[in-house]
Design a protein around this motif. Structure first.
Motif, PDB file in Angstrom:
ATOM      1  N   GLU A   4      -6.108  15.419 -10.567  1.00 45.30           N
ATOM      2  CA  GLU A   4      -6.710  14.994  -9.304  1.00 45.30           C
ATOM      3  C   GLU A   4      -8.116  15.576  -9.155  1.00 45.30           C
ATOM      4  OE1 GLU A   4      -5.668  12.694  -7.148  1.00 45.30           O
ATOM      5  OE2 GLU A   4      -4.138  12.386  -8.658  1.00 45.30           O
ATOM      6  N   LEU A  66      -8.518   1.706  -0.972  1.00 42.52           N
ATOM      7  CA  LEU A  66      -8.002   2.614  -2.001  1.00 42.52           C
ATOM      8  C   LEU A  66      -9.124   3.396  -2.680  1.00 42.52           C
ATOM      9  CD1 LEU A  66      -5.207   0.374  -3.540  1.00 42.52           C
ATOM     10  CD2 LEU A  66      -4.924   2.383  -2.084  1.00 42.52           C
ATOM     11  N   GLN A  69     -10.086   6.151  -0.449  1.00 40.90           N
ATOM     12  CA  GLN A  69      -9.096   7.232  -0.499  1.00 40.90           C
ATOM     13  C   GLN A  69      -9.125   7.993  -1.814  1.00 40.90           C
ATOM     14  OE1 GLN A  69      -5.436   5.184   0.250  1.00 40.90           O
ATOM     15  NE2 GLN A  69      -5.702   5.239   2.468  1.00 40.90           N
ATOM     16  N   ARG A  71      -8.381   6.562  -5.045  1.00 41.33           N
ATOM     17  CA  ARG A  71      -7.397   6.092  -6.029  1.00 41.33           C
ATOM     18  C   ARG A  71      -8.133   5.424  -7.186  1.00 41.33           C
ATOM     19  NH1 ARG A  71      -2.502   5.356  -3.035  1.00 41.33           N
ATOM     20  NH2 ARG A  71      -2.506   7.115  -1.599  1.00 41.33           N
ATOM     21  N   ARG A  72      -7.939   5.958  -8.400  1.00 36.94           N
ATOM     22  CA  ARG A  72      -8.697   5.484  -9.552  1.00 36.94           C
ATOM     23  C   ARG A  72      -8.397   4.047  -9.949  1.00 36.94           C
ATOM     24  NH1 ARG A  72      -8.524  10.900 -11.120  1.00 36.94           N
ATOM     25  NH2 ARG A  72      -6.566  10.804 -12.203  1.00 36.94           N
ATOM     26  N   ALA A  74      -7.997   1.417  -8.323  1.00 39.60           N
ATOM     27  CA  ALA A  74      -8.661   0.383  -7.527  1.00 39.60           C
ATOM     28  C   ALA A  74     -10.040   0.053  -8.057  1.00 39.60           C
ATOM     29  CB  ALA A  74      -8.767   0.840  -6.077  1.00 39.60           C
TER      30      ALA A  74
END
Length: 137
Positions: A4, A66, A69, A71-72, A74
């Motif tokens: 992360e 996404l 936020q 999120r890879r 997306a």
């Protein structure tokens, strides 16, 4: 080696721009729905148009949110959608009628693509920091 890593600013900015495209499609869907209800357009046509634009709004809104936020996954969808819009804009290109609009949409899509392909964005998509992505293997 995926871990992360917080989404860099360019990714979040690209997410906001893609989400804005989804919001614009949602506005068009609501306008079409209102026109159909008010009788300003044939009902079946207006409802169909509203449904199509609602799907488009979801298709752009989801990757935009996404990305915002962090999120890879997306990123791929956002890149695909921008290339799709670019193809549609230039397929319908007519310099006599809509050159400013075509150039505006092109600049918008290219801005999103540039943000998503910056070094920090690419490193984030690979799950490494920018410094780690530049080290020789």
């Amino acid at each position: 080696m995926s871990r992360e890593i917080a989404a860099p600013g360019p990714v979040r900015a690209a997410g906001a721009l893609v989400f804005a495209q989804g919001v614009a499609a949602l506005v068009v869907a609501v306008i079409a729905l209102v026109r159909g209800i008010a009788g300003g357009a044939p009902g079946d046509l207006a409802y169909g148009e509203a449904g199509i634009f609602a799907v488009i709004a979801l298709a752009f809104g989801a990757p935009g949110l996404l990305l915002w936020q962090g999120r890879r996954g997306a990123r791929n969808g956002a890149v695909f959608l921008q290339l799709l819009v670019l193809g549609g804009v230039w397929y319908q290109f007519n310099p006599a009628e809509s050159l400013p609009v075509d150039l505006l949409f092109t600049a918008y899509c290219l801005a999103v693509l540039v943000l998503l392909f910056r070094a920090s964005s690419r490193a984030w998509a690979m799950g490494v920091t920018e410094e780690e992505s530049q080290q020789p293997r």
